[in-house]
Design a protein around this motif. Sequence first.
Motif, short mmCIF file in Angstrom:
data_model
loop_
_atom_site.label_atom_id
_atom_site.label_comp_id
_atom_site.label_asym_id
_atom_site.label_seq_id
_atom_site.Cartn_x
_atom_site.Cartn_y
_atom_site.Cartn_z
N THR A 104 8.28 12.89 -5.72
CA THR A 104 8.09 11.78 -4.78
C THR A 104 7.12 12.11 -3.71
O THR A 104 6.45 11.22 -2.85
CB THR A 104 9.64 11.38 -4.03
N MET A 105 6.96 13.30 -3.21
CA MET A 105 6.02 13.93 -2.57
C MET A 105 4.78 14.67 -3.60
O MET A 105 4.90 14.71 -4.80
CB MET A 105 6.42 14.97 -1.79
N ALA A 106 3.60 14.79 -3.03
CA ALA A 106 2.39 15.17 -3.88
C ALA A 106 2.91 16.66 -4.39
O ALA A 106 3.47 17.58 -3.80
CB ALA A 106 1.44 15.63 -2.95
N SER A 137 8.14 10.65 5.34
CA SER A 137 7.07 9.80 5.40
C SER A 137 6.18 10.11 6.73
O SER A 137 5.00 10.15 6.57
CB SER A 137 7.64 8.22 5.89
N ALA A 164 4.02 13.12 5.33
CA ALA A 164 3.01 12.57 4.30
C ALA A 164 1.75 12.03 5.15
O ALA A 164 0.62 12.07 4.91
CB ALA A 164 3.53 11.46 3.46
N GLN A 218 0.14 9.69 1.13
CA GLN A 218 0.40 8.21 0.64
C GLN A 218 1.89 8.16 0.90
O GLN A 218 2.58 9.40 0.38
CB GLN A 218 0.06 7.71 -0.64
N VAL A 219 2.57 7.41 1.50
CA VAL A 219 3.97 7.27 1.69
C VAL A 219 4.16 6.33 0.37
O VAL A 219 4.16 5.03 0.10
CB VAL A 219 4.57 6.49 2.59
N THR A 220 4.76 7.04 -0.72
CA THR A 220 5.40 6.60 -1.94
C THR A 220 6.58 5.46 -2.04
O THR A 220 7.22 5.82 -1.18
CB THR A 220 5.30 7.23 -3.22
N ALA A 221 6.49 4.55 -2.94
CA ALA A 221 7.73 3.98 -3.18
C ALA A 221 8.78 4.89 -3.39
O ALA A 221 9.89 4.46 -3.31
CB ALA A 221 7.46 2.86 -4.07
N GLY A 222 8.39 5.75 -4.41
CA GLY A 222 9.41 6.64 -5.02
C GLY A 222 10.22 7.36 -3.73
O GLY A 222 11.34 7.76 -3.83
N LEU A 223 9.33 7.60 -2.70
CA LEU A 223 10.07 8.24 -1.50
C LEU A 223 11.32 7.27 -0.94
O LEU A 223 12.17 7.89 -0.48
CB LEU A 223 8.93 8.64 -0.57
N TYR A 274 14.14 7.13 -3.40
CA TYR A 274 14.95 8.27 -3.87
C TYR A 274 16.35 8.46 -3.66
O TYR A 274 16.95 8.80 -4.64
CB TYR A 274 14.32 9.49 -3.10
#
Length: 334
Positions: free
Chosen positions: A46-48, A113, A116, A122-127, A130
């Motif tokens: 969810t993060m890089a 967020s 990031a 990028q703040v992902t949708a996965g984050l 989660y």
Amino acid sequence: MTRVFSGMQPTGDLHLGNHLGALVNWVRMQETADVTYCVVDLHAITMAHDPAVLADRTVGLAMQFVAAGVDPDRSTLFVQSHVGDVHAQMTWLFDAVAGVGELQKMPQFREKSEQAAGRNGQVTAGLLTYPVLQTSDILLYDADEVPVGEDQRHHIEIARDIGGRFNHRFGEVFVLPKAIFPEAAARVMDLQDPTRKMSTSGESDKGRINLLDDPDRILKKVRSAQTDSGREVAYDRGDKAGVSNLLEIMAAATGRTIDELVDEYADGGYGTFKAAVGEAIVEMLRPLQARHAELVDDPGEMKRLLAAGADKARAVSAPTLQRAKDAMGFLPAA
């Protein structure tokens, strides 16, 4: 029998805080509960992340679980992505009942967020989603209890909320678990900054004792642990945070009480006390490190154990997913 689920992300080597705060209890719970332990590798992206190390860290974490005493014959030990089709489908079904607003309010989403954004990432949708994946992890296995630290309480609360909302709309499909906070869990603090928890995200490796650190490195880290300007070994979290942290660690490592340790080392000075703490940690970790070395020498054994664990996990989770799909009205496959 009570069903228990817990998992950890493969984000690096485990440290003493993980061991005393979680793994010791994981091993103990095998005696009294039906336990499922998971390496939650899907959460780790969810993060890089570095694709070159994810697989090695995943098997490495599972290896440390086993070395610490998690017995695949008495528990279900598996890698999340090895049953990923079940977890992903269940997450999508739960996405249909989870609210965007409640996900945005989660402390971890706000914190990650900001991290990031601070790194121009990028703040992902996965984050954001989660907690929905985590809800799937827990509820797929009909868990009654989830052992967590106090800072993870809200994750279990949202899992109960999402599962309860599903049950209300579509019928009673899911067991709603409760968070448990094992009393035996030790709260291990950073050796260089005893006001915060030991963590892999600490600025310096000197502040944490990794489970695979060699004895000389462990002794050196304990010798350099922050204490205070005095000499008396006494327990006082307010004025002697560093010494108190070492006392708690030694008590957990030896099974002795803090009062007993204070009586023995009160007038001996910090040097003698730190040496004893270091030796206690080395002895506690010696069997773990020996078992880990055996597993490293036989990589096929871990592959076999994780494959068997995935089969056991699927045998429980796939029927749960099917019950959820049936309750939502999906057309059964021919």
